[in-house]
Write a protein that holds these residues in place. Structure first.
Motif, PDB file in Angstrom:
ATOM      1  N   GLY A  28       0.804  -1.217   0.000  1.00  0.00           N
ATOM      2  CA  GLY A  28       0.000   0.000   0.000  1.00  0.00           C
ATOM      3  C   GLY A  28       0.832   1.258   0.000  1.00  0.00           C
ATOM      4  O   GLY A  28       0.298   2.350   0.215  1.00  0.00           O
ATOM      5  N   GLY A  29       2.144   1.120  -0.232  1.00  0.00           N
ATOM      6  CA  GLY A  29       3.009   2.292  -0.151  1.00  0.00           C
ATOM      7  C   GLY A  29       3.954   2.459  -1.322  1.00  0.00           C
ATOM      8  O   GLY A  29       4.952   3.174  -1.211  1.00  0.00           O
ATOM      9  N   LEU A  30       3.661   1.818  -2.458  1.00  0.00           N
ATOM     10  CA  LEU A  30       4.560   1.920  -3.601  1.00  0.00           C
ATOM     11  C   LEU A  30       4.563   3.321  -4.206  1.00  0.00           C
ATOM     12  O   LEU A  30       3.548   4.020  -4.169  1.00  0.00           O
ATOM     13  N   ARG A  31       5.680   3.702  -4.788  1.00  0.00           N
ATOM     14  CA  ARG A  31       5.741   4.924  -5.572  1.00  0.00           C
ATOM     15  C   ARG A  31       5.018   4.671  -6.892  1.00  0.00           C
ATOM     16  O   ARG A  31       5.253   3.634  -7.542  1.00  0.00           O
ATOM     17  N   PRO A  32       4.159   5.580  -7.335  1.00  0.00           N
ATOM     18  CA  PRO A  32       3.471   5.370  -8.616  1.00  0.00           C
ATOM     19  C   PRO A  32       4.425   5.107  -9.769  1.00  0.00           C
ATOM     20  O   PRO A  32       4.168   4.250 -10.633  1.00  0.00           O
ATOM     21  N   GLY A  33       5.536   5.826  -9.804  1.00  0.00           N
ATOM     22  CA  GLY A  33       6.504   5.614 -10.870  1.00  0.00           C
ATOM     23  C   GLY A  33       7.089   4.216 -10.858  1.00  0.00           C
ATOM     24  O   GLY A  33       7.367   3.630 -11.917  1.00  0.00           O
ATOM     25  N   THR A  34       7.281   3.673  -9.675  1.00  0.00           N
ATOM     26  CA  THR A  34       7.801   2.313  -9.555  1.00  0.00           C
ATOM     27  C   THR A  34       6.793   1.307 -10.091  1.00  0.00           C
ATOM     28  O   THR A  34       7.163   0.329 -10.762  1.00  0.00           O
ATOM     29  N   ILE A  35       5.516   1.504  -9.793  1.00  0.00           N
ATOM     30  CA  ILE A  35       4.480   0.612 -10.309  1.00  0.00           C
ATOM     31  C   ILE A  35       4.530   0.583 -11.838  1.00  0.00           C
ATOM     32  O   ILE A  35       4.477  -0.483 -12.469  1.00  0.00           O
ATOM     33  N   ILE A  36       4.648   1.761 -12.436  1.00  0.00           N
ATOM     34  CA  ILE A  36       4.685   1.863 -13.897  1.00  0.00           C
ATOM     35  C   ILE A  36       5.935   1.182 -14.451  1.00  0.00           C
ATOM     36  O   ILE A  36       5.869   0.434 -15.440  1.00  0.00           O
ATOM     37  N   ASP A 304      -1.145   3.248   7.507  1.00  0.00           N
ATOM     38  CA  ASP A 304      -1.871   2.157   6.859  1.00  0.00           C
ATOM     39  C   ASP A 304      -1.367   1.945   5.435  1.00  0.00           C
ATOM     40  O   ASP A 304      -0.546   1.073   5.195  1.00  0.00           O
ATOM     41  N   ASN A 305      -1.864   2.759   4.487  1.00  0.00           N
ATOM     42  CA  ASN A 305      -1.464   2.606   3.087  1.00  0.00           C
ATOM     43  C   ASN A 305      -1.149   3.986   2.509  1.00  0.00           C
ATOM     44  O   ASN A 305      -2.054   4.744   2.157  1.00  0.00           O
ATOM     45  N   ARG A 306       0.138   4.298   2.413  1.00  0.00           N
ATOM     46  CA  ARG A 306       0.545   5.654   2.044  1.00  0.00           C
ATOM     47  C   ARG A 306       0.129   6.026   0.628  1.00  0.00           C
ATOM     48  O   ARG A 306      -0.225   7.169   0.356  1.00  0.00           O
ATOM     49  N   LEU A 307       0.153   5.056  -0.296  1.00  0.00           N
ATOM     50  CA  LEU A 307      -0.241   5.342  -1.677  1.00  0.00           C
ATOM     51  C   LEU A 307      -1.738   5.589  -1.772  1.00  0.00           C
ATOM     52  O   LEU A 307      -2.178   6.607  -2.319  1.00  0.00           O
ATOM     53  N   MET A 308      -2.536   4.687  -1.243  1.00  0.00           N
ATOM     54  CA  MET A 308      -3.985   4.800  -1.364  1.00  0.00           C
ATOM     55  C   MET A 308      -4.529   6.014  -0.611  1.00  0.00           C
ATOM     56  O   MET A 308      -5.503   6.634  -1.031  1.00  0.00           O
ATOM     57  N   SER A 309      -3.901   6.350   0.490  1.00  0.00           N
ATOM     58  CA  SER A 309      -4.372   7.479   1.285  1.00  0.00           C
ATOM     59  C   SER A 309      -3.665   8.778   0.938  1.00  0.00           C
ATOM     60  O   SER A 309      -4.008   9.833   1.471  1.00  0.00           O
ATOM     61  N   GLY A 310      -2.662   8.713   0.068  1.00  0.00           N
ATOM     62  CA  GLY A 310      -1.904   9.909  -0.263  1.00  0.00           C
ATOM     63  C   GLY A 310      -1.337  10.566   0.971  1.00  0.00           C
ATOM     64  O   GLY A 310      -1.413  11.787   1.141  1.00  0.00           O
ATOM     65  N   THR A 311      -0.744   9.758   1.860  1.00  0.00           N
ATOM     66  CA  THR A 311      -0.365  10.276   3.173  1.00  0.00           C
ATOM     67  C   THR A 311       1.048   9.872   3.550  1.00  0.00           C
ATOM     68  O   THR A 311       1.735   9.135   2.840  1.00  0.00           O
ATOM     69  N   SER A 312       1.470  10.371   4.687  1.00  0.00           N
ATOM     70  CA  SER A 312       2.742  10.036   5.311  1.00  0.00           C
ATOM     71  C   SER A 312       2.556  10.210   6.807  1.00  0.00           C
ATOM     72  O   SER A 312       1.536  10.737   7.259  1.00  0.00           O
TER      73      SER A 312
END
Length: 384
Positions: A28-36, A304-312
């Motif tokens: 839940g914490g991947l960098r979007p660029g890494t996913i791509i 919880d999930n930094r990517l999905m929640s746009g958080t830190s």
């Protein structure tokens, strides 16, 4: 708790404050660029967006539905790109780097090994790749002037039947970077008691475990996690508020379960932004963490999930500071709570508190006092 003269931290001070994270999902914490990147390298074609910024927005919007079940659907994409050793290593290393950059000095990051077997990896290969990635991320963080220690929590899925196998896996790697066990997934219809054999095994082995409970489901889930399974911590536990009655005059009455949780100092791994997304809370101002802090439950702050929640972690504390006027002293209280509740030996927890966390906050408090003195002095001169 706070006052007009209390040391309310600035966003910069929140970012630099030592923080401890107990509830963070690796997938839940991947960098979007890494996913791509990984999707391109592995041939995965299911992504809804192929530009990093747009993909990050998609994940946040898809997760921001008010439904835990819909929230969990976003993980199909992140898990899909975490099916090779290189991908797992990269994601784990970047996780440690990102957390360290945000001021996290200790983190326990969880993931479900059984969800990363689609391209032929064994459970052991998954764990070893992630552990090696965390160590690499720690090294990169040190090279950038940050310190962090990351421990892994191995998660079993509630709806599956591999909990005992994953518990045994966690136990076999407990001296190699894995610090405990967890179960996750939809609570409704999948009670933790389905996995009693795993919990009994871990207790016999004197090992640590936490259980997702009291998020989408209520008090029965918490009760089962504690009384039937013997959880050391509660993942979320936000619904313990249902056993606390606040009268019109402000007086508070705790039910038997809430009293037990507070009296036994059972840690609550609270994730405010995530709770808003899944409908477990309606706003930061109304989040139960405010009352639980006043009542001295062992509440902790998590992402919880930094990517999905746009958080830190810094953003979570910024939200709470705005909602409740929390000070550096409050941040220290939450951080020490978390460190006390970590699944590493007592002497190592104590060293982190005394050698890293408390000195870090003392330095920030001195800085804050200096700034206040300078501001007051400047105002006095202007008045003259």
């Amino acid at each position: 708790m706070t006052s007009q003269t209390a040391s309310v931290p600035s966003p910069d001070q929140i970012s630099r404050a030592p923080k401890v994270l107990l509830h963070d999902h690796l997938d839940g914490g991947l960098r979007p660029g890494t996913i791509i990147d990984i999707a391109r390298d592995t041939g995965y074609e299911g992504l809804p967006e192929t530009e990093a910024d747009k993909l990050g927005v998609w994940f946040r919007e898809a997760a921001d539905s008010g439904s835990l079940e819909r929230y969990l659907e976003t993980f199909a994409h992140t898990c899909a790109v975490m099916q090779t050793r290189d991908a797992l290593f990269r994601v784990a290393a970047e996780c440690a780097e990102d957390l360290a950059e945000d001021g996290v000095v200790y983190a326990e990051v969880r993931y479900a090994p059984e969800q990363h077997l689609e391209r032929g990896l064994t459970l052991e290969e998954v764990v070893e790749a992630v552990n090696e990635g965390f160590r690499e991320g720690e090294r990169r963080a040190r090279a950038n002037g940050h310190r962090i220690r990351v421990g892994a929590l191995l998660t079993a899925m509630r709806h599956a039947a591999r909990a005992l196998e994953i518990a045994e896996l966690a136990n076999s790697y407990r001296d190699s970077g894995v610090v405990g066990f967890d179960i996750a997934g939809a609570e409704a219809g999948f009670p933790p008691t389905r996995h009693l054999d795993a919990f009994e095994y871990l207790k016999r082995e004197n090992n640590h475990f936490t259980i997702h409970a009291g998020e989408a489901f209520g008090l029965p889930s918490i009760w089962q996690a504690l009384q039937w399974c013997g959880a050391d911590r509660l993942g979320h536990g936000v619904r313990i508020i249902d056993d606390i009655e606040v009268a019109e005059d402000g007086s508070v009455k705790l039910g038997r379960l809430a009293s037990y949780v507070r009296d036994k100092r059972i840690p609550l791994e609270m994730c405010p932004t995530s709770n808003l997304q899944t409908g477990a809370a309606t706003s930061y101002e109304d989040h139960p963490i405010g009352l639980l802090r006043k009542l001295h439950f062992r509440a902790t702050v998590n992402t919880d999930n930094r990517l999905m929640s746009g958080t830190s972690m810094s953003q979570e504390f910024e939200h709470l500071t705005k909602a409740f006027g929390y000070t550096l002293e409050d941040m220290l209280w939450f951080t020490v709570n978390a460190m006390k509740s970590a699944f590493i030996p007592f002497d190592e927890r104590l060293a982190m508190i005394n050698d890293v966390i408390k000195p870090g906050y003392a330095e920030l408090k001195s800085e804050w006092l200096f700034q206040q003195t300078a501001t007051t002095s400047g105002s006095a001169k202007a008045g003259n």
